[in-house]
Design an enzyme around this catalytic site. Structure first.
Site, PDB file in Angstrom:
ATOM      1  N   GLU A   1     -26.513  85.914   3.236  1.00 24.93           N
ATOM      2  CA  GLU A   1     -27.846  86.445   2.919  1.00 24.93           C
ATOM      3  C   GLU A   1     -28.940  85.553   3.520  1.00 24.93           C
ATOM      4  OE1 GLU A   1     -27.202  86.818  -1.301  1.00 24.93           O
ATOM      5  OE2 GLU A   1     -25.700  88.367  -0.880  1.00 24.93           O
TER       6      GLU A   1
ATOM      7  N   LYS B   1     -27.311  83.821  -7.223  1.00 22.21           N
ATOM      8  CA  LYS B   1     -28.342  84.412  -6.351  1.00 22.21           C
ATOM      9  C   LYS B   1     -29.684  84.435  -7.112  1.00 22.21           C
ATOM     10  CE  LYS B   1     -24.640  86.749  -4.026  1.00 22.21           C
ATOM     11  NZ  LYS B   1     -24.178  87.837  -3.164  1.00 22.21           N
TER      12      LYS B   1
ATOM     13  N   HIS C   1     -25.108  80.806   3.544  1.00 22.60           N
ATOM     14  CA  HIS C   1     -24.703  82.062   2.920  1.00 22.60           C
ATOM     15  C   HIS C   1     -25.161  83.220   3.820  1.00 22.60           C
ATOM     16  CE1 HIS C   1     -24.416  85.446   0.212  1.00 22.60           C
ATOM     17  NE2 HIS C   1     -23.574  84.719  -0.492  1.00 22.60           N
TER      18      HIS C   1
ATOM     19  N   GLU D   1     -16.322  84.162   3.558  1.00 21.42           N
ATOM     20  CA  GLU D   1     -16.904  85.343   2.914  1.00 21.42           C
ATOM     21  C   GLU D   1     -17.166  86.436   3.948  1.00 21.42           C
ATOM     22  OE1 GLU D   1     -18.926  84.251  -1.075  1.00 21.42           O
ATOM     23  OE2 GLU D   1     -20.402  84.081   0.523  1.00 21.42           O
TER      24      GLU D   1
ATOM     25  N   GLY E   1     -20.633  91.976  -2.447  1.00 18.14           N
ATOM     26  CA  GLY E   1     -21.359  92.937  -3.274  1.00 18.14           C
ATOM     27  C   GLY E   1     -20.956  94.382  -3.052  1.00 18.14           C
TER      28      GLY E   1
ATOM     29  N   ASN F   1     -22.127  81.858  -7.815  1.00 19.95           N
ATOM     30  CA  ASN F   1     -23.420  81.929  -7.136  1.00 19.95           C
ATOM     31  C   ASN F   1     -24.254  83.019  -7.799  1.00 19.95           C
ATOM     32  OD1 ASN F   1     -25.547  82.246  -5.351  1.00 19.95           O
ATOM     33  ND2 ASN F   1     -24.295  83.159  -3.723  1.00 19.95           N
TER      34      ASN F   1
ATOM     35  N   SER G   1     -16.854  90.053  -3.482  1.00 19.58           N
ATOM     36  CA  SER G   1     -16.325  90.995  -4.491  1.00 19.58           C
ATOM     37  C   SER G   1     -15.140  90.450  -5.280  1.00 19.58           C
ATOM     38  CB  SER G   1     -15.972  92.344  -3.851  1.00 19.58           C
ATOM     39  OG  SER G   1     -17.145  92.973  -3.369  1.00 19.58           O
TER      40      SER G   1
HETATM   41  P1  PGA Z   1     -20.160  88.960  -4.734  1.00 18.80           P
HETATM   42  O1  PGA Z   1     -20.946  87.816  -3.921  1.00 18.80           O
HETATM   43  O2  PGA Z   1     -19.067  88.260  -5.510  1.00 18.80           O
HETATM   44  O3  PGA Z   1     -21.183  89.583  -5.613  1.00 18.80           O
HETATM   45  O4  PGA Z   1     -19.583  89.898  -3.715  1.00 18.80           O
HETATM   46  C1  PGA Z   1     -20.267  86.722  -3.369  1.00 18.80           C
HETATM   47  C2  PGA Z   1     -21.237  85.836  -2.633  1.00 18.80           C
HETATM   48  O5  PGA Z   1     -22.183  86.359  -2.039  1.00 18.80           O
HETATM   49  O6  PGA Z   1     -21.096  84.606  -2.613  1.00 18.80           O
END
Ligand code: PGA
Length: 254
Positions: free
Chosen positions: A100, A12, A98, A170, A176, A10, A215
């Site tokens: 976010e 983003k 997601h 997640e 992140g 992903n 992460s």
């Molecule tokens: P990250 O994001 O691997 O940067 O922690 C994962 C995600 O948001 O799908």
């Protein structure tokens, strides 16, 4: 039931169209026309790059996804992009829910379920993201949160749809941050998710791929991917370099 292991990246809000095309070419240079070891790899760029990456992957085994969709097919909805548009561009997957999107765009559990339904109706595989926030984790409410987030999705999708649905667990506090649950914790929750799906739709739950995300890196992917109920990973930051993503796809599992 055998489940094809799945690695999804992903991006983003990263990469221009040209950068996306270069990444796709680089991935093919590194791996050839197909992902290694019979695995499936999905690149999930920003909307503007979806079509370009689909073109770049034409004739290869690599798949493309989108990061979001809006409800409806076509209409007076300025700025919206529908599942129909995503599918027509050549993508097979779309992320829904997601954290976010839930946090910054106010998507509710019910909206996420509607999006999963729209994705399925357009022939796409929704990657349904669920996960608890840190305060919910600290309060021991993880399973309660996962059940609440899953319930409307289980209610709205026909049982047969689950053959194509992917669920990504997640934990919001792991996204992140460099912090991760233990692989045993993540696997326990993947099993919990599979059991919840099984209770609603029966045997088809055995076909659902459940990913861990948050992460994931080259250093830790093997520990998660090797767990019995975890069928792959949804990777954010660590997927942004084609070389790293290619290496992750090739990690051996015990
Ligand atoms: P990250 O994001 O691997 O940067 O922690 C994962 C995600 O948001 O799908």
């Amino acid at each position: 039931m055998t489940r094809v292991p799945l690695l999804a990246g992903n991006w983003k809000m990263h990469k221009t169209v040209e950068e996306s095309r270069a990444y796709a070419r680089h991935l093919i240079d590194l791996l050839g026309a197909d992902p290694p070891l019979g695995r499936e790899m999905v690149v999930i760029p920003p909307f503007l790059s979806v079509w370009a990456v689909c073109r770049q992957f034409a004739g290869t085994g690599f798949q493309v996804g989108a990061q979001n969709l809006d409800l409806g097919r076509e209409g007076a909805m300025t700025g919206a992009v529908s599942a129909y548009h995503i599918a027509e561009a050549g993508a097979r997957y779309v992320i829904v829910g997601h954290s976010e999107r839930r946090q910054f765009f106010g998507e509710t559990d019910d909206v996420v379920a509607e999006k999963a339904k729209a994705a399925h109706a357009a022939g796409l595989s929704p990657i349904v993201c669920i996960g608890e926030r840190e305060d919910e984790f600290d309060a021991g409410k993880t399973e309660e949160v996962l059940s609440r987030q899953l319930a409307p999705v289980l209610a709205i999708l026909p049982a047969t749809a689950w053959e194509r649905v992917v669920v990504a667990y997640e934990p919001v506090w792991a996204i992140g941050t460099g912090r991760v649950p233990t692989p045993a914790q993540a696997d326990h929750l993947a099993g919990f998710i599979r059991q919840a799906i099984f209770s609603a739709v029966g045997q088809t739950a055995g076909a659902v791929r459940i990913l861990y995300g948050g992460s994931v890196s080259l250093a830790n992917i093997q520990t998660f991917w090797g767990m019995p109920d975890i069928d792959g990973a949804l990777v954010g930051g660590a997927s942004l370099k084609a070389a790293d993503f290619a290496r992750m796809a090739a990690v051996p599992l015990e």
